[in-house]
Scaffold this motif. Structure first.
Motif, PDB file in Angstrom:
ATOM      1  N   PRO A  38      76.456 -51.304  29.649  1.00 20.16           N
ATOM      2  CA  PRO A  38      75.761 -52.250  28.638  1.00 20.16           C
ATOM      3  C   PRO A  38      77.157 -52.881  28.033  1.00 20.16           C
ATOM      4  N   ALA A  39      78.080 -51.928  27.620  1.00 18.29           N
ATOM      5  CA  ALA A  39      79.075 -52.507  26.820  1.00 18.29           C
ATOM      6  C   ALA A  39      80.053 -53.813  27.365  1.00 18.29           C
ATOM      7  N   TYR A  40      80.054 -53.634  28.724  1.00 25.46           N
ATOM      8  CA  TYR A  40      80.706 -55.020  29.293  1.00 25.46           C
ATOM      9  C   TYR A  40      79.816 -56.105  29.304  1.00 25.46           C
ATOM     10  N   TRP A  41      78.647 -56.265  29.280  1.00 24.53           N
ATOM     11  CA  TRP A  41      77.678 -57.188  29.270  1.00 24.53           C
ATOM     12  C   TRP A  41      77.885 -57.719  27.693  1.00 24.53           C
ATOM     13  N   GLN A  42      77.839 -56.735  26.943  1.00 22.83           N
ATOM     14  CA  GLN A  42      77.660 -57.179  25.247  1.00 22.83           C
ATOM     15  C   GLN A  42      78.874 -57.793  25.055  1.00 22.83           C
ATOM     16  N   HIS A  43      79.983 -57.467  25.518  1.00 25.88           N
ATOM     17  CA  HIS A  43      81.247 -57.828  25.318  1.00 25.88           C
ATOM     18  C   HIS A  43      81.267 -59.407  25.851  1.00 25.88           C
ATOM     19  N   THR A  89      67.197 -57.110  34.411  1.00 29.06           N
ATOM     20  CA  THR A  89      67.345 -55.747  33.337  1.00 29.06           C
ATOM     21  C   THR A  89      68.368 -56.111  32.579  1.00 29.06           C
ATOM     22  N   ILE A  90      69.494 -56.853  32.368  1.00 27.94           N
ATOM     23  CA  ILE A  90      70.503 -57.145  31.362  1.00 27.94           C
ATOM     24  C   ILE A  90      70.047 -58.109  30.254  1.00 27.94           C
ATOM     25  N   PRO A  92      67.920 -58.217  27.886  1.00 26.70           N
ATOM     26  CA  PRO A  92      67.771 -57.561  26.495  1.00 26.70           C
ATOM     27  C   PRO A  92      68.956 -57.156  26.200  1.00 26.70           C
ATOM     28  N   ILE A  93      69.935 -56.605  26.906  1.00 30.65           N
ATOM     29  CA  ILE A  93      71.136 -56.077  26.452  1.00 30.65           C
ATOM     30  C   ILE A  93      72.071 -57.279  25.988  1.00 30.65           C
ATOM     31  N   ILE A  94      71.914 -58.209  26.706  1.00 30.18           N
ATOM     32  CA  ILE A  94      72.699 -59.421  26.343  1.00 30.18           C
ATOM     33  C   ILE A  94      72.278 -60.155  25.091  1.00 30.18           C
ATOM     34  N   THR A  95      70.948 -60.297  25.019  1.00 27.50           N
ATOM     35  CA  THR A  95      70.321 -61.004  23.823  1.00 27.50           C
ATOM     36  C   THR A  95      70.196 -60.217  22.562  1.00 27.50           C
ATOM     37  N   LEU A 124      60.546 -61.377  28.504  1.00 29.12           N
ATOM     38  CA  LEU A 124      61.756 -61.737  28.355  1.00 29.12           C
ATOM     39  C   LEU A 124      62.014 -62.753  27.157  1.00 29.12           C
ATOM     40  N   ASP A 125      61.222 -63.617  27.197  1.00 26.79           N
ATOM     41  CA  ASP A 125      61.330 -64.752  26.317  1.00 26.79           C
ATOM     42  C   ASP A 125      61.060 -64.182  24.863  1.00 26.79           C
TER      43      ASP A 125
END
Length: 438
Positions: A38-43, A89-90, A92-95, A124-125
């Motif tokens: 997750p940390a990569y996508w959040q960054h 799948t990613i 919610p991690i991003i938003t 997701l929305d």
């Protein structure tokens, strides 16, 4: 007269490598990051939001391409969009790591019923506070159909199926009235059944007798995205899309596409300019032109020739291992993605391009223009695409990540803002509101 402001999206995949083949081996790629965490996508998401991007746009492919030599060996061997994880799948991690950045997710209609598609996208929305877009695709690759054990449908029939698919989706999204939820604790009534209609669709391809299982999300339905490129695909995009992603290597081809799409909008009683046209671009920016050119040469040096051919084979549905690599692509007809093949045909403004050359051009970034230079140089070229090509914005294809987006946000965005070509803040809270921002 106010200047048109650009919209920006970051073009990636949920995998080790995106749309510049061989970047996983670049010395500046994912240094200290693991794409599967997750940390990569959040960054990456925070970087794009810092740059005031509209969204991160997640492309997808459902199975490793197996067209080249009848095997997916070179795809696996050279990490050609492989491995690739499921894109939604990613979200919610991003938003949850951002407040404004949208997420465009590519989901195929080929192997999923409209009912479950609507349920997933509406969920997701909700979870993103209204920041999701759906890139509607119908699966063009033989490997995808092989993976699901289904006979590949003819392209024309796929569009007929796709039209009915969207009909069912719209019915489900519209099945809840805005005031359907009562939530009266005293009476125990949560929702009025009369305002949550059961649809009963019986069509050629689909049947669905149900109420949507998800209450209306913040956007009502996700922003609808399309990359229609063939004649039939352009009609579909003109009818349904709120934004369109297209790859054209020259400003002349961009202008042709813009004019054609605006003419098609009239057929569906939609005003010209009502759909955002987002053109693909890849940027290599540095403080000096010579430094930028050196960076670009280093990127190209990472591309494996066999991997490039295998990717081109997969996208265009032809086994290029059986061809003379010095044959011109202008002499070849392809069953795969028509619009992207045109990006190769016109890569040198109409001059002949060999298969060998085409593979390397395509592997850099699907034939989209590559802007190499200082922030001033790149902003200059983007202004031409906006004013002469009809672009409303740009889909920025990744090279090495997250560095390419960090550099763009820190160097090019301020230059575009200085020219009043880019926003200085977000207009709204949903992706649709920000996308409609002038």
């Amino acid at each position: 007269m106010s200047k048109k402001k650009a919209h920006l999206l970051g073009f990636i995949q949920h995998g080790v490598n995106s749309h510049a083949t061989g970047m996983w081996r670049h010395p500046r790629d994912k240094v200290g990051w693991d794409f599967s965490r997750p940390a990569y996508w959040q960054h990456m998401a925070r970087t794009m939001e810092r740059g005031l991007f509209d969204a991160m746009f997640i492309a997808d492919e459902l199975a490793p391409y197996n067209t080249h030599g009848g095997t997916s060996d070179p795809i696996v061997k050279y990490a050609v969009q492989c491995p690739t994880h499921e894109p939604s799948t990613i979200v919610p991690i991003i938003t949850t790591a951002t407040k404004h950045l949208g997420v465009g997710v590519t989901l195929s209609t080929a192997f999923e019923h409209p009912y479950s598609m609507v349920r997933r996208l509406s969920s997701l929305d909700h979870l993103s506070d209204g920041r999701v877009a759906w890139n509607i695709v119908s699966s063009y690759s033989k490997s995808e159909w092989d993976a699901y054990g289904v006979e590949m449908t003819h392209r024309t029939r796929r569009y007929e199926l796709l039209e009915e698919y969207m009909e069912v989706c719209y019915k489900l999204w519209n099945s809840w009235d805005a005031d359907a939820i009562v939530a009266d604790k005293a009476s125990g009534i949560y929702a009025d059944p009369a305002k949550v209609r059961e649809i009963n669709h019986v069509g050629e391809f689909f049947r669905c007798k149900a109420r949507s299982f998800v209450a209306p999300s913040p956007q009502g339905q996700p922003v609808l995205w399309q990359a229609g490129s063939s004649d039939r695909g352009r009609d579909f995009a003109a009818k349904h899309a709120e934004a369109i992603f297209a790859v054209h290597p020259t400003v002349t081809r961009m202008r042709h596409y813009t004019d054609d799409l605006n003419n098609r909008l009239d057929k569906f009683e939609r005003p010209p300019g009502s759909v955002k046209l987002i053109f693909g671009a890849q940027t290599v920016v540095a403080d000096t032109r010579s430094e930028a050119q050196e960076k670009y040469e280093r990127i190209k040096a990472c591309i494996p020739a066999e991997g490039a051919l295998a990717w081109m084979s997969g996208h265009f549905g032809l086994d290029f291992s059986t061809y003379d690599l010095d044959e011109y692509v202008q002499n070849i007809e392809v069953p795969g993605i028509q619009g992207l093949f045109e990006s190769i045909l016109y890569a040198r403004d109409g001059a002949p391009v060999t298969i060998r050359e085409a593979a390397m051009i395509y592997a850099q970034g699907m034939g989209m223009p590559v802007l190499v230079g200082t922030a001033t140089d790149i902003a200059d070229q983007m202004e031409v695409f906006l004013d002469e090509g009809g672009a409303d914005g740009f889909m920025l294809a990744a090279t090495y990540t997250p560095g390419c987006f960090e550099e763009f946000a820190d160097m090019v965005v301020p230059e575009l803002q200085r020219r009043q070509r880019f926003r200085t803040s977000y207009a709204g809270t949903t992706l649709r509101e920000n996308l409609l921002q002038g």
